[in-house]
Design a protein around this motif. Structure first.
Motif, PDB file in Angstrom:
ATOM      1  N   THR A 134       0.919  -1.301   0.205  1.00  0.00           N
ATOM      2  CA  THR A 134      -0.061  -0.144  -0.093  1.00  0.00           C
ATOM      3  C   THR A 134       0.867   1.384   0.052  1.00  0.00           C
ATOM      4  O   THR A 134       0.476   2.329  -0.017  1.00  0.00           O
ATOM      5  N   THR A 135       2.189   0.898   0.020  1.00  0.00           N
ATOM      6  CA  THR A 135       3.012   2.380  -0.172  1.00  0.00           C
ATOM      7  C   THR A 135       3.348   2.757  -1.496  1.00  0.00           C
ATOM      8  O   THR A 135       3.349   1.829  -2.320  1.00  0.00           O
ATOM      9  N   ASP A 136       3.702   3.833  -1.646  1.00  0.00           N
ATOM     10  CA  ASP A 136       3.767   4.424  -3.149  1.00  0.00           C
ATOM     11  C   ASP A 136       5.020   5.256  -3.098  1.00  0.00           C
ATOM     12  O   ASP A 136       5.087   6.297  -2.486  1.00  0.00           O
ATOM     13  N   PRO A 137       6.257   4.974  -3.457  1.00  0.00           N
ATOM     14  CA  PRO A 137       6.347   3.665  -4.324  1.00  0.00           C
ATOM     15  C   PRO A 137       6.541   2.807  -3.190  1.00  0.00           C
ATOM     16  O   PRO A 137       6.485   2.762  -1.994  1.00  0.00           O
ATOM     17  N   ARG A 138       6.358   1.379  -3.584  1.00  0.00           N
ATOM     18  CA  ARG A 138       6.400   0.096  -2.663  1.00  0.00           C
ATOM     19  C   ARG A 138       7.719   0.184  -2.074  1.00  0.00           C
ATOM     20  O   ARG A 138       8.689   0.240  -2.456  1.00  0.00           O
ATOM     21  N   SER A 139       7.521  -0.345  -0.811  1.00  0.00           N
ATOM     22  CA  SER A 139       8.706  -0.419   0.159  1.00  0.00           C
ATOM     23  C   SER A 139       9.423  -1.691   0.044  1.00  0.00           C
ATOM     24  O   SER A 139       8.594  -2.919  -0.140  1.00  0.00           O
ATOM     25  N   ARG A 140      10.719  -1.599   0.127  1.00  0.00           N
ATOM     26  CA  ARG A 140      11.369  -2.954   0.417  1.00  0.00           C
ATOM     27  C   ARG A 140      11.486  -3.201   1.647  1.00  0.00           C
ATOM     28  O   ARG A 140      11.749  -4.556   1.881  1.00  0.00           O
TER      29      ARG A 140
ATOM     30  N   CYS B  54      18.629   0.108   2.279  1.00  0.00           N
ATOM     31  CA  CYS B  54      17.775  -0.925   1.481  1.00  0.00           C
ATOM     32  C   CYS B  54      16.804  -0.088   0.512  1.00  0.00           C
ATOM     33  O   CYS B  54      16.668  -0.804  -0.578  1.00  0.00           O
ATOM     34  N   ARG B  55      16.596   1.191   0.608  1.00  0.00           N
ATOM     35  CA  ARG B  55      15.868   2.048  -0.501  1.00  0.00           C
ATOM     36  C   ARG B  55      14.296   1.466  -0.712  1.00  0.00           C
ATOM     37  O   ARG B  55      13.893   0.728   0.190  1.00  0.00           O
ATOM     38  N   ASP B  56      13.932   1.758  -1.877  1.00  0.00           N
ATOM     39  CA  ASP B  56      12.430   1.341  -2.113  1.00  0.00           C
ATOM     40  C   ASP B  56      12.338   0.927  -3.455  1.00  0.00           C
ATOM     41  O   ASP B  56      13.273   0.796  -4.069  1.00  0.00           O
ATOM     42  N   TYR B  57      11.261   0.626  -4.063  1.00  0.00           N
ATOM     43  CA  TYR B  57      11.117   0.274  -5.399  1.00  0.00           C
ATOM     44  C   TYR B  57      11.420   1.368  -6.528  1.00  0.00           C
ATOM     45  O   TYR B  57      11.214   0.787  -7.859  1.00  0.00           O
TER      46      TYR B  57
ATOM     47  N   TYR C 232       9.592 -10.040 -17.609  1.00  0.00           N
ATOM     48  CA  TYR C 232      10.408 -10.831 -17.014  1.00  0.00           C
ATOM     49  C   TYR C 232      11.174 -10.357 -15.822  1.00  0.00           C
ATOM     50  O   TYR C 232      11.501  -9.013 -16.041  1.00  0.00           O
ATOM     51  N   ARG C 233      11.645 -10.802 -14.720  1.00  0.00           N
ATOM     52  CA  ARG C 233      12.570 -10.246 -13.635  1.00  0.00           C
ATOM     53  C   ARG C 233      14.024  -9.698 -14.089  1.00  0.00           C
ATOM     54  O   ARG C 233      14.746 -10.437 -14.739  1.00  0.00           O
ATOM     55  N   SER C 234      14.296  -8.439 -14.252  1.00  0.00           N
ATOM     56  CA  SER C 234      15.417  -8.120 -14.514  1.00  0.00           C
ATOM     57  C   SER C 234      16.500  -7.873 -13.484  1.00  0.00           C
ATOM     58  O   SER C 234      17.910  -8.221 -13.728  1.00  0.00           O
ATOM     59  N   ASP C 235      16.244  -8.215 -12.213  1.00  0.00           N
ATOM     60  CA  ASP C 235      17.106  -8.656 -11.064  1.00  0.00           C
ATOM     61  C   ASP C 235      17.433 -10.177 -10.934  1.00  0.00           C
ATOM     62  O   ASP C 235      16.795 -10.999 -11.517  1.00  0.00           O
TER      63      ASP C 235
ATOM     64  N   ASN D 241       6.780  -5.526  -8.768  1.00  0.00           N
ATOM     65  CA  ASN D 241       6.476  -4.650 -10.311  1.00  0.00           C
ATOM     66  C   ASN D 241       6.137  -5.415 -11.219  1.00  0.00           C
ATOM     67  O   ASN D 241       5.704  -4.977 -12.397  1.00  0.00           O
ATOM     68  N   ILE D 242       6.437  -6.823 -11.389  1.00  0.00           N
ATOM     69  CA  ILE D 242       5.895  -7.705 -12.400  1.00  0.00           C
ATOM     70  C   ILE D 242       4.494  -7.480 -12.407  1.00  0.00           C
ATOM     71  O   ILE D 242       3.796  -7.189 -13.213  1.00  0.00           O
ATOM     72  N   THR D 243       3.755  -7.725 -11.194  1.00  0.00           N
ATOM     73  CA  THR D 243       2.355  -7.902 -11.107  1.00  0.00           C
ATOM     74  C   THR D 243       1.678  -6.699 -11.517  1.00  0.00           C
ATOM     75  O   THR D 243       0.835  -6.395 -12.037  1.00  0.00           O
ATOM     76  N   ASP D 244       2.339  -5.505 -10.683  1.00  0.00           N
ATOM     77  CA  ASP D 244       1.821  -4.149 -10.907  1.00  0.00           C
ATOM     78  C   ASP D 244       1.799  -3.630 -12.500  1.00  0.00           C
ATOM     79  O   ASP D 244       0.604  -3.012 -12.928  1.00  0.00           O
TER      80      ASP D 244
END
Length: 431
Positions: A46-52, A122-125, A231-234, A283-286
């Protein structure tokens, strides 16, 4: 032989009684985003951007960090009923934080590769993580979670790197989850909405090998729209598990898929009509939810958390119906890590570990496949060190809560039947 038990009922409370806390301990961890819903709950969505970063640690002011202009990165508190919340409730004074870095970054923090340390932001997305946001000076993490098991190269990096003073490595299989194929398809050629499709193994292979580049090649009643593969880039444990499945079922007369944490290395993305790299599970699903005629892969729990996003059944099996995966006794390997890729199968070959205590490394054989049930599965591993812990008892109890507890898990997650063996290994190896 692998067996699967569906719709199993999980108890609602931890069996073991709480132990009195001797002192405040914050266990700092991170790694795979795949198990985040089970570990910390869904508050970060529910955070924007999403939290890591998810943490309840206010005593040491554990923070995700600040960007280049001093703005704080987003973070979230643990959701009630999540595994780490249950651990904290039963061990007052002890905390557990988690940073969703992806499995590859998590393991690099574990072994000290690429100058990544636990006290990096940690940062965020909106930004790539460089650590787990541990207190300044805490370079070693307390634990790491990964959907991709340790490799022989990572053991060598540990032995030759800055974490070697921690003596040995511990790896225990912790949870299982199923990898869904989220998709966004629109209407068929008759103008009717395409309901959840049932893809065959051959169709899945055709899509992700690039043999089919248009949706009408999958089903002639669907429009001639290019297939957009997210696809996942990480470097990701979800990627590792998904490619492991594709290598097992699609590689036949030729090896198309090479099991790896990096999708662009593992799959022929150059053959796709459209290939969309995206960082992180959610991020994939979003992004996929707003991109028509697209398909990707993510844990079923993550897909269900994205409102309105559909997914495919595979061979008539719905991943949301599965709650427990049972592996045979021969599938649990001791003292082995992943070695070279078998050139004839594309699957990693387990090999005996050397240089560290082999009794502290458990792994589910990466060649194990499920039959007679939803077939795309992942095993989440917990990793740590044998020596040098500030509070080894707290860490052992956190691992036990994850691996062998009885708290209710989100849909799509299950505890493994090898939980008792895993927790006994952790208890005997963590000092």
């Amino acid at each position: 032989m692998n067996t699967i038990i569906k719709k199993a009922t999980l108890a609602a409370a931890i069996i073991s009684a709480p132990l009195a806390a001797s002192a405040f301990t914050n266990l700092v961890g991170g790694g795979a985003s795949l198990p985040a819903l089970a570990y910390v709950g869904d508050n970060f969505t529910t955070t924007d951007p999403r939290s890591r970063l998810s943490t309840d640690d206010y005593l040491t002011s554990l923070l995700a960090g600040n960007d280049s202009v001093g703005n704080p990165y987003e973070q979230a508190v643990l959701a009630q009923g999540s595994i780490f919340d249950v651990f904290q409730n039963y061990h007052p004074g002890d905390y557990a934080s988690y940073c969703q870095t992806g499995s590859g970054t998590g393991k690099r923090v574990l072994v000290g590769a690429n100058s990544l340390n636990a006290d990096g932001d940690c940062r965020d997305y909106n930004a790539s993580p460089v650590g787990f946001s541990a207190p300044a000076g805490q370079t070693d993490p307390d634990f790491v979670s990964s959907g991709a098991p340790l490799t022989a190269d990572e053991v060598i990096a540990f032995l030759n790197g800055p974490r070697a003073n921690r003596q040995d490595l511990v790896q225990v299989p912790a949870l299982s989850t199923l990898i869904a194929l989220p998709l966004n398809l629109g209407n068929d050629v008759f103008g009717n909405p395409i309901n959840r499709p049932n893809l065959s193994t051959a169709q899945v292979c055709d899509i992700f090998s690039g043999d089919s580049t248009s949706w009408d090649e999958i089903d002639p009643t669907w429009p001639r729209e290019p297939i957009n593969v997210f696809y996942r880039s990480d470097r990701s444990g979800a990627t590792f598990a998904f490619i492991q499945y594709l290598a097992a079922v699609c590689n036949d007369s030729q090896v198309i898929f090479i099991t790896h944490e990096d999708f662009a290395t593992a799959a022929p993305v150059g053959d796709y009509a459209i290939a969309t790299p995206t960082d992180g599970e959610f991020n994939i699903t979003d992004q996929l939810s707003t991109s028509s005629w697209s398909i990707g892969y993510a844990g079923i729990g993550s897909v269900l958390a994205e409102q309105g996003l559909d997914y495919a059944d595979v061979e008539g099996e719905d991943p949301a119906d599965t709650t427990q995966i049972a592996y045979g006794s021969n599938d649990l390997l001791t003292g082995q890590v992943l070695g070279d890729i078998n050139p004839f199968t594309g699957l990693p070959q387990p090999e005996p570990v050397s240089g560290i205590d082999s009794n502290c490394l458990l792994v589910i054989n990466p060649t194990a496949q499920l039959t007679g049930a939803y077939p795309i599965h992942a095993v989440i591993n917990l990793l740590t060190y044998t020596d040098g812990h500030t509070d080894p008892q707290a860490l052992e109890e956190l691992i036990e809560t994850v691996v062998d507890g009885s708290s209710i898990l989100p849909t799509g997650f299950a505890r493994l039947t090898v939980g008792a063996t895993a927790t006994a290994t952790a208890a005997s190896c963590i000092n």
